[in-house]
Design an enzyme around this catalytic site. Structure first.
Site, PDB file in Angstrom:
ATOM      1  N   ASN A 106       0.828  -1.203   0.000  1.00  0.00           N
ATOM      2  CA  ASN A 106       0.000   0.000   0.000  1.00  0.00           C
ATOM      3  C   ASN A 106       0.858   1.247   0.000  1.00  0.00           C
ATOM      4  O   ASN A 106       1.988   1.252   0.494  1.00  0.00           O
ATOM      5  CB  ASN A 106      -0.995  -0.001   1.167  1.00  0.00           C
ATOM      6  CG  ASN A 106      -0.436   0.604   2.433  1.00  0.00           C
ATOM      7  OD1 ASN A 106      -0.376   1.827   2.580  1.00  0.00           O
ATOM      8  ND2 ASN A 106       0.015  -0.242   3.356  1.00  0.00           N
ATOM      9  N   ILE A 152      -0.782   4.589   0.803  1.00  0.00           N
ATOM     10  CA  ILE A 152      -1.935   5.449   1.074  1.00  0.00           C
ATOM     11  C   ILE A 152      -1.469   6.888   1.306  1.00  0.00           C
ATOM     12  O   ILE A 152      -2.124   7.830   0.878  1.00  0.00           O
ATOM     13  CB  ILE A 152      -2.719   4.951   2.323  1.00  0.00           C
ATOM     14  CG1 ILE A 152      -3.138   3.479   2.162  1.00  0.00           C
ATOM     15  CG2 ILE A 152      -3.928   5.859   2.589  1.00  0.00           C
ATOM     16  CD1 ILE A 152      -4.158   3.186   1.111  1.00  0.00           C
ATOM     17  N   ASN A 209      -4.576   6.360  16.577  1.00  0.00           N
ATOM     18  CA  ASN A 209      -3.242   6.290  15.984  1.00  0.00           C
ATOM     19  C   ASN A 209      -2.893   7.682  15.458  1.00  0.00           C
ATOM     20  O   ASN A 209      -3.727   8.329  14.810  1.00  0.00           O
ATOM     21  CB  ASN A 209      -3.280   5.254  14.854  1.00  0.00           C
ATOM     22  CG  ASN A 209      -1.944   5.038  14.159  1.00  0.00           C
ATOM     23  OD1 ASN A 209      -1.494   5.878  13.389  1.00  0.00           O
ATOM     24  ND2 ASN A 209      -1.327   3.901  14.404  1.00  0.00           N
ATOM     25  N   ASN A 269       2.377   6.337  15.727  1.00  0.00           N
ATOM     26  CA  ASN A 269       2.855   5.670  14.515  1.00  0.00           C
ATOM     27  C   ASN A 269       4.229   6.261  14.184  1.00  0.00           C
ATOM     28  O   ASN A 269       4.316   7.369  13.672  1.00  0.00           O
ATOM     29  CB  ASN A 269       1.836   5.910  13.395  1.00  0.00           C
ATOM     30  CG  ASN A 269       2.310   5.401  12.053  1.00  0.00           C
ATOM     31  OD1 ASN A 269       3.363   4.777  11.941  1.00  0.00           O
ATOM     32  ND2 ASN A 269       1.527   5.670  11.024  1.00  0.00           N
ATOM     33  N   CYS A 285       6.066   5.333   8.573  1.00  0.00           N
ATOM     34  CA  CYS A 285       5.115   5.258   7.475  1.00  0.00           C
ATOM     35  C   CYS A 285       5.953   5.102   6.230  1.00  0.00           C
ATOM     36  O   CYS A 285       6.610   6.056   5.800  1.00  0.00           O
ATOM     37  CB  CYS A 285       4.239   6.493   7.392  1.00  0.00           C
ATOM     38  SG  CYS A 285       2.947   6.251   6.166  1.00  0.00           S
ATOM     39  N   THR A 301       4.168  -2.018   8.253  1.00  0.00           N
ATOM     40  CA  THR A 301       4.460  -2.765   7.024  1.00  0.00           C
ATOM     41  C   THR A 301       5.947  -2.714   6.661  1.00  0.00           C
ATOM     42  O   THR A 301       6.684  -1.847   7.134  1.00  0.00           O
ATOM     43  CB  THR A 301       3.645  -2.164   5.860  1.00  0.00           C
ATOM     44  OG1 THR A 301       3.907  -0.759   5.823  1.00  0.00           O
ATOM     45  CG2 THR A 301       2.165  -2.399   6.051  1.00  0.00           C
ATOM     46  N   THR A 328      -4.680  -6.379   7.171  1.00  0.00           N
ATOM     47  CA  THR A 328      -5.048  -6.858   5.834  1.00  0.00           C
ATOM     48  C   THR A 328      -6.104  -7.958   5.899  1.00  0.00           C
ATOM     49  O   THR A 328      -6.905  -8.104   4.975  1.00  0.00           O
ATOM     50  CB  THR A 328      -3.764  -7.344   5.118  1.00  0.00           C
ATOM     51  OG1 THR A 328      -2.830  -6.251   5.126  1.00  0.00           O
ATOM     52  CG2 THR A 328      -4.023  -7.745   3.686  1.00  0.00           C
TER      53      THR A 328
HETATM   54  C1  FMN Z   1      -4.055   0.097   3.656  1.00  0.00           C
HETATM   55  C2  FMN Z   1      -3.256   0.178   4.930  1.00  0.00           C
HETATM   56  C3  FMN Z   1      -3.218   1.379   5.651  1.00  0.00           C
HETATM   57  C4  FMN Z   1      -2.488   1.458   6.837  1.00  0.00           C
HETATM   58  N1  FMN Z   1      -2.467   2.632   7.541  1.00  0.00           N
HETATM   59  C5  FMN Z   1      -1.811   2.692   8.728  1.00  0.00           C
HETATM   60  C6  FMN Z   1      -1.836   3.882   9.518  1.00  0.00           C
HETATM   61  O1  FMN Z   1      -2.488   4.875   9.177  1.00  0.00           O
HETATM   62  N2  FMN Z   1      -1.134   3.896  10.696  1.00  0.00           N
HETATM   63  C7  FMN Z   1      -0.425   2.787  11.130  1.00  0.00           C
HETATM   64  O2  FMN Z   1       0.196   2.839  12.199  1.00  0.00           O
HETATM   65  N3  FMN Z   1      -0.407   1.638  10.406  1.00  0.00           N
HETATM   66  C8  FMN Z   1      -1.072   1.569   9.232  1.00  0.00           C
HETATM   67  N4  FMN Z   1      -1.065   0.399   8.514  1.00  0.00           N
HETATM   68  C9  FMN Z   1      -0.347  -0.778   9.037  1.00  0.00           C
HETATM   69  C10 FMN Z   1      -1.318  -1.755   9.720  1.00  0.00           C
HETATM   70  O3  FMN Z   1      -1.951  -1.155  10.826  1.00  0.00           O
HETATM   71  C11 FMN Z   1      -0.582  -3.040  10.181  1.00  0.00           C
HETATM   72  O4  FMN Z   1       0.327  -2.716  11.228  1.00  0.00           O
HETATM   73  C12 FMN Z   1       0.188  -3.696   9.054  1.00  0.00           C
HETATM   74  O5  FMN Z   1      -0.565  -3.667   7.851  1.00  0.00           O
HETATM   75  C13 FMN Z   1       0.569  -5.146   9.361  1.00  0.00           C
HETATM   76  O6  FMN Z   1      -0.558  -5.926   9.674  1.00  0.00           O
HETATM   77  P1  FMN Z   1      -1.379  -6.794   8.575  1.00  0.00           P
HETATM   78  O7  FMN Z   1      -0.383  -7.667   7.866  1.00  0.00           O
HETATM   79  O8  FMN Z   1      -2.368  -7.566   9.397  1.00  0.00           O
HETATM   80  O9  FMN Z   1      -2.021  -5.823   7.654  1.00  0.00           O
HETATM   81  C14 FMN Z   1      -1.789   0.305   7.310  1.00  0.00           C
HETATM   82  C15 FMN Z   1      -1.845  -0.886   6.580  1.00  0.00           C
HETATM   83  C16 FMN Z   1      -2.569  -0.968   5.408  1.00  0.00           C
HETATM   84  C17 FMN Z   1      -2.620  -2.274   4.666  1.00  0.00           C
END
Ligand code: FMN
Length: 307
Positions: free
Chosen positions: A69, A71, A99, A126, A129, A190, A263
């Site tokens: 992603n 975003i 967050n 957070n 990013c 991520t 996800t």
């Molecule tokens: C589309 C998307 C947007 C995300 N936005 C944020 C965010 O705004 N702040 C944050 O700390 N993590 C964000 N993350 C990270 C997720 O909270 C999570 O820590 C990361 O995706 C790993 O977990 P998962 O494999 O279950 O997705 C985002 C992840 C995705 C996929």
């Protein structure tokens, strides 16, 4: 009946399953599909001081067993969040974790100070990013981490969950966060990744680098949680590829107090409540009264008495 609850700082979650930041909006869309009060808590999309439009499309790119992603922190900004989203989140009947992402320590401080309100159960900083150009490395660096956490600790009495990127000097940075007053460690965000379009030979994302999430990263994040839970004495909240209750149990066995589903919500919108049900059943079937016996058991040679 087993006690499924977990304590993280001053907060008691009814169960260890949280919706991860950025994958659940502010909970409203999912509340139309199921009763989100079944979850242990909801972590909001990252809130910044001012509204952000985010990155140009495309923003999502599927990979084998994963999702990239870019975003770019799209969010309505603090004012609109406080006026419109927070009151709605409070109605959802579960813990509300906000967050936040700041440009510098002072901005983080202002965000947490203005979020020191009733109904905000914890604030997640957070510190990474991967898809904002030239930013996002705070959590990879122990000194930079300590600066942000120290400013925030002075600015609020709220519980501070510090969320790390999976790369860089994360173990040292987590120790620094603990010393600076963090309540819990959240790991991990991520992984920096890239996809290139064959037709054009250009990266698919405008900022090139995206963040990889989903089942592809689970063993990596599980390893990180395992290591983090050995170097800090704070609760660790795991995320990274958790899509089943079995994944969640592995994270708890690695030392996590709670888990976040990111996800997984996109793969199956009912993923998180299914985890809640599966985890409760696991405790019942194993005859466990709570999470105590299995939390971190991977560090202690496994479940005592297991063949
Ligand atoms: C589309 C998307 C947007 C995300 N936005 C944020 C965010 O705004 N702040 C944050 O700390 N993590 C964000 N993350 C990270 C997720 O909270 C999570 O820590 C990361 O995706 C790993 O977990 P998962 O494999 O279950 O997705 C985002 C992840 C995705 C996929």
């Amino acid at each position: 009946m087993p006690d499924t609850s977990v304590r993280i700082g001053s907060l008691v979650l009814k169960n260890p399953v949280l919706a991860a930041s950025g994958t659940f909006g502010f909970g409203g869309d999912y509340a139309r599909l199921y009763d989100v009060s079944r979850l242990g808590g909801i972590v909001s999309k990252a809130i910044t001081l001012r509204p952000r439009a985010g990155n140009p499309p495309p923003r999502l790119w599927e990979t084998p067993c994963g999702l990239l992603n870019s975003i770019g922190l799209e969010n309505p900004g603090l004012e609109a969040f406080l006026a419109e989203e927070l009151p709605r989140m409070r109605e959802l009947g579960t813990a509300v974790i906000v967050n936040v992402w700041g440009e510098d320590p002072e901005e983080y401080g202002e965000l947490v100070s203005r979020l020191s309100l009733p109904g905000v159960d914890a604030i997640e900083l957070n510190l990474s990013c991967p898809n904002v150009r030239g930013k996002g490395l705070v959590g990879e660096n122990p000194e930079a981490t300590a600066r942000v956490v120290a400013v925030c600790r002075r600015a609020t009495d709220k519980d501070l969950w510090v969320k790390f990127p999976p790369q860089g000097e994360v173990l040292q940075a987590a120790r620094a966060a603990q010393q600076a007053g963090a309540t819990a460690i959240s790991a991990a965000n991520t992984y920096r990744g890239l996809a290139i379009e064959l037709e054009t030979g250009r990266p698919v994302f405008a900022n090139a680098i995206g963040g990889l999430s989903g089942p592809a990263i689970k063993p990596l994040s599980l390893r990180l949680v395992y290591e983090l839970s050995q170097v800090v004495s704070l609760p660790v909240i795991g995320s990274g590829g958790i899509v089943s209750w079995q994944d969640a149990v592995e994270f708890i066995m690695a030392g996590a107090h709670a888990v976040q589903v990111g996800t997984g919500n996109f793969i199956d919108p009912l993923c998180a409540p299914k985890l809640v049900r599966g985890l409760r059943k696991f405790l019942v079937q194993r005859g466990l009264g709570s999470w105590e016996l299995i939390r971190g058991c991977a560090h202690r040679g496994g479940i005592s008495g297991a063949a």
